[in-house]
Enzyme design. Structure first.
Site, PDB file in Angstrom:
ATOM      1  N   ASP A  82      -1.171   6.189  -5.552  1.00  0.00           N
ATOM      2  CA  ASP A  82      -2.217   7.200  -5.731  1.00  0.00           C
ATOM      3  C   ASP A  82      -1.773   8.209  -6.779  1.00  0.00           C
ATOM      4  O   ASP A  82      -0.630   8.671  -6.726  1.00  0.00           O
ATOM      5  CB  ASP A  82      -2.449   7.936  -4.404  1.00  0.00           C
ATOM      6  CG  ASP A  82      -2.726   6.972  -3.266  1.00  0.00           C
ATOM      7  OD1 ASP A  82      -3.810   6.370  -3.269  1.00  0.00           O
ATOM      8  OD2 ASP A  82      -1.842   6.800  -2.392  1.00  0.00           O
ATOM      9  N   ASP A  85       0.658  -1.987   4.367  1.00  0.00           N
ATOM     10  CA  ASP A  85       1.791  -1.051   4.436  1.00  0.00           C
ATOM     11  C   ASP A  85       3.104  -1.799   4.609  1.00  0.00           C
ATOM     12  O   ASP A  85       4.177  -1.219   4.432  1.00  0.00           O
ATOM     13  CB  ASP A  85       1.637  -0.114   5.647  1.00  0.00           C
ATOM     14  CG  ASP A  85       0.372   0.728   5.570  1.00  0.00           C
ATOM     15  OD1 ASP A  85      -0.140   0.940   4.462  1.00  0.00           O
ATOM     16  OD2 ASP A  85      -0.084   1.179   6.646  1.00  0.00           O
ATOM     17  N   GLU A  91       0.200  -0.663  -4.639  1.00  0.00           N
ATOM     18  CA  GLU A  91      -0.879   0.299  -4.814  1.00  0.00           C
ATOM     19  C   GLU A  91      -0.248   1.676  -4.757  1.00  0.00           C
ATOM     20  O   GLU A  91       0.674   1.907  -3.970  1.00  0.00           O
ATOM     21  CB  GLU A  91      -1.903   0.127  -3.688  1.00  0.00           C
ATOM     22  CG  GLU A  91      -3.145   1.000  -3.815  1.00  0.00           C
ATOM     23  CD  GLU A  91      -3.099   2.305  -3.030  1.00  0.00           C
ATOM     24  OE1 GLU A  91      -4.100   3.031  -3.069  1.00  0.00           O
ATOM     25  OE2 GLU A  91      -2.064   2.625  -2.400  1.00  0.00           O
ATOM     26  N   GLU A 134      -4.663   4.039  -8.012  1.00  0.00           N
ATOM     27  CA  GLU A 134      -5.841   4.676  -7.421  1.00  0.00           C
ATOM     28  C   GLU A 134      -5.918   6.127  -7.878  1.00  0.00           C
ATOM     29  O   GLU A 134      -4.985   6.908  -7.655  1.00  0.00           O
ATOM     30  CB  GLU A 134      -5.808   4.626  -5.890  1.00  0.00           C
ATOM     31  CG  GLU A 134      -7.101   5.224  -5.357  1.00  0.00           C
ATOM     32  CD  GLU A 134      -7.148   5.448  -3.854  1.00  0.00           C
ATOM     33  OE1 GLU A 134      -6.338   4.863  -3.120  1.00  0.00           O
ATOM     34  OE2 GLU A 134      -8.010   6.232  -3.432  1.00  0.00           O
ATOM     35  N   HIS A 151       0.839  -1.204   0.000  1.00  0.00           N
ATOM     36  CA  HIS A 151       0.000   0.000   0.000  1.00  0.00           C
ATOM     37  C   HIS A 151       0.872   1.252   0.000  1.00  0.00           C
ATOM     38  O   HIS A 151       1.660   1.452   0.924  1.00  0.00           O
ATOM     39  CB  HIS A 151      -0.889  -0.039   1.250  1.00  0.00           C
ATOM     40  CG  HIS A 151      -1.797   1.137   1.401  1.00  0.00           C
ATOM     41  ND1 HIS A 151      -1.772   1.942   2.515  1.00  0.00           N
ATOM     42  CD2 HIS A 151      -2.758   1.637   0.578  1.00  0.00           C
ATOM     43  CE1 HIS A 151      -2.689   2.888   2.381  1.00  0.00           C
ATOM     44  NE2 HIS A 151      -3.305   2.724   1.224  1.00  0.00           N
ATOM     45  N   ARG A 152       0.754   2.054  -1.053  1.00  0.00           N
ATOM     46  CA  ARG A 152       1.637   3.202  -1.285  1.00  0.00           C
ATOM     47  C   ARG A 152       3.100   2.731  -1.272  1.00  0.00           C
ATOM     48  O   ARG A 152       3.988   3.447  -0.811  1.00  0.00           O
ATOM     49  CB  ARG A 152       1.412   4.313  -0.253  1.00  0.00           C
ATOM     50  CG  ARG A 152      -0.043   4.725  -0.083  1.00  0.00           C
ATOM     51  CD  ARG A 152      -0.220   5.838   0.922  1.00  0.00           C
ATOM     52  NE  ARG A 152      -1.577   5.863   1.467  1.00  0.00           N
ATOM     53  CZ  ARG A 152      -1.979   6.595   2.503  1.00  0.00           C
ATOM     54  NH1 ARG A 152      -1.120   7.395   3.104  1.00  0.00           N
ATOM     55  NH2 ARG A 152      -3.225   6.542   2.934  1.00  0.00           N
ATOM     56  N   HIS A 203      -0.248  11.008  -2.514  1.00  0.00           N
ATOM     57  CA  HIS A 203      -1.541  10.689  -1.908  1.00  0.00           C
ATOM     58  C   HIS A 203      -2.447  11.902  -1.748  1.00  0.00           C
ATOM     59  O   HIS A 203      -3.593  11.909  -2.193  1.00  0.00           O
ATOM     60  CB  HIS A 203      -1.327  10.024  -0.542  1.00  0.00           C
ATOM     61  CG  HIS A 203      -2.615   9.629   0.113  1.00  0.00           C
ATOM     62  ND1 HIS A 203      -3.311  10.458   0.975  1.00  0.00           N
ATOM     63  CD2 HIS A 203      -3.364   8.503   0.008  1.00  0.00           C
ATOM     64  CE1 HIS A 203      -4.413   9.852   1.376  1.00  0.00           C
ATOM     65  NE2 HIS A 203      -4.474   8.667   0.801  1.00  0.00           N
ATOM     66  N   LYS A 224      -6.931   9.791  -7.587  1.00  0.00           N
ATOM     67  CA  LYS A 224      -7.308  10.736  -6.537  1.00  0.00           C
ATOM     68  C   LYS A 224      -7.792  12.068  -7.095  1.00  0.00           C
ATOM     69  O   LYS A 224      -8.289  12.903  -6.350  1.00  0.00           O
ATOM     70  CB  LYS A 224      -6.106  11.005  -5.624  1.00  0.00           C
ATOM     71  CG  LYS A 224      -5.676   9.824  -4.759  1.00  0.00           C
ATOM     72  CD  LYS A 224      -6.669   9.537  -3.660  1.00  0.00           C
ATOM     73  CE  LYS A 224      -6.068   8.638  -2.584  1.00  0.00           C
ATOM     74  NZ  LYS A 224      -7.115   8.049  -1.718  1.00  0.00           N
TER      75      LYS A 224
HETATM   76  O1  G3P Z   1      -6.667   1.782  -2.419  1.00  0.00           O
HETATM   77  C1  G3P Z   1      -6.833   1.536  -1.074  1.00  0.00           C
HETATM   78  C2  G3P Z   1      -6.475   2.709  -0.231  1.00  0.00           C
HETATM   79  O2  G3P Z   1      -5.281   3.227  -0.710  1.00  0.00           O
HETATM   80  C3  G3P Z   1      -7.543   3.775  -0.198  1.00  0.00           C
HETATM   81  O3  G3P Z   1      -7.287   4.779   0.720  1.00  0.00           O
HETATM   82  O4  G3P Z   1      -6.423   6.939   1.499  1.00  0.00           O
HETATM   83  O5  G3P Z   1      -4.942   4.973   1.513  1.00  0.00           O
HETATM   84  O6  G3P Z   1      -5.583   6.035  -0.632  1.00  0.00           O
HETATM   85  P1  G3P Z   1      -5.996   5.723   0.771  1.00  0.00           P
HETATM   86 MG    MG Z   2      -4.652   4.738  -2.093  1.00  0.00          MG
END
Ligand code: G3P
Ligand code: MG
Length: 254
Positions: A49, A242, A47, A121, A20-21, A62, A123
């Protein structure tokens, strides 16, 4: 895991792990260092953003401002790529990562696209969807990544527009408990293949429903190894975390 396409990987019996990120527990979120680290830790994908810069470049960050994760200030949408590239996006995390810049989506795909799947993702706000869908489609085409990415978004209107532009690319509809009830409805007309619920929304009933609808289920954000194990047993297709190293090692032991 050595699946050529993300669809094949999601269809396998494996539980895919997405950083995640990137591996943001151990490197600055959405930095090249975090993405490379996720790969080194054994993640299947990452993942990230994306926002649009003022000059319509897809940049990986993000927030809609640069304030929290760089040494600058201001809205991403008000800055050109050149201005964004002058910022340090690593020193806020630790000296070790000083000098990390804000990557473009192009740069990330160049660096890790052959070895890792990518969950992009979106944004950017709905108003910029015209510029965004064109940029994203040409980036994906240029890198031949149609079958190695999944696009996700909390905004169903954006998701539908992007799907119309790129029908071959998988779409994941993101949602969390405090969103309007309409967001949980089947919404088949969105033509999305995956549901991306916050992980605490998922139980046996949810999985039965999602399977009946034919959706892949990709959950976020899971950093507790015990919860990751529960979700694996429930049969989710992928877990965003994470800390890929911790979750991968916990799942391997079972
Ligand atoms: O894609 C899942 C998650 O990343 C969504 O929330 O705020 O971490 O981008 P956020
Ligand atoms: Mg995200």
């Amino acid at each position: 895991m050595s699946y050529e396409t993300l669809r094949d990987a999601l269809n396998s019996r494996e539980t895919l792990i997405f950083g995640h990120r990137g591996a943001m527990a151990r490197a600055p979120m959405n930095s090249m260092a975090a993405f490379e680290l996720a790969g080194e830790q054994g993640a299947d994908g990452i993942e990230l953003d994306v926002h649009l810069s003022r000059d319509s470049q897809l940049v990986v960050i993000h927030d809609d401002t640069v304030d929290a994760t760089t040494d600058g200030q201001g809205k991403v949408a008000d800055m050109t790529l050149d201005q964004l590239k002058r910022l340090d996006a690593g020193a806020w995390y630790s000296d070790e990562f000083a000098g990390q810049g804000i990557p473009t989506l192009d740069e990330v795909i160049d660096a890790i696209g052959e070895s890792l799947f990518i969950n992009v993702e979106i944004k950017s706000p709905r108003e910029s969807v015209d510029r965004l869908e064109n940029r994203l489609a040409s980036c994906v085409r240029r890198h031949n990544m149609r079958e190695r990415i999944i696009v996700s978004c909390f905004d169903p209107v954006i998701l539908r527009r992007v799907k119309q532009m790129m029908p071959m690319v998988l779409m994941g509809f993101l949602y969390q408990p405090d969103m309007p009830a309409a967001h949980y409805l089947p919404l088949k007309e969105l033509w999305h293949e995956a549901r991306h619920p916050r992980h605490d929304m998922v139980d046996e009933g949810y999985m039965r429903w999602a399977r009946a609808q034919g959706y892949f289920v990709n959950v976020w954000t899971v950093n507790d190894p015990r919860r990751a194990l529960q979700l694996k047993r429930l049969g989710v297709n992928s877990i965003m975390t994470d800390d890929p190293a911790t979750i991968i090692s916990a799942l391997r032991q079972c």
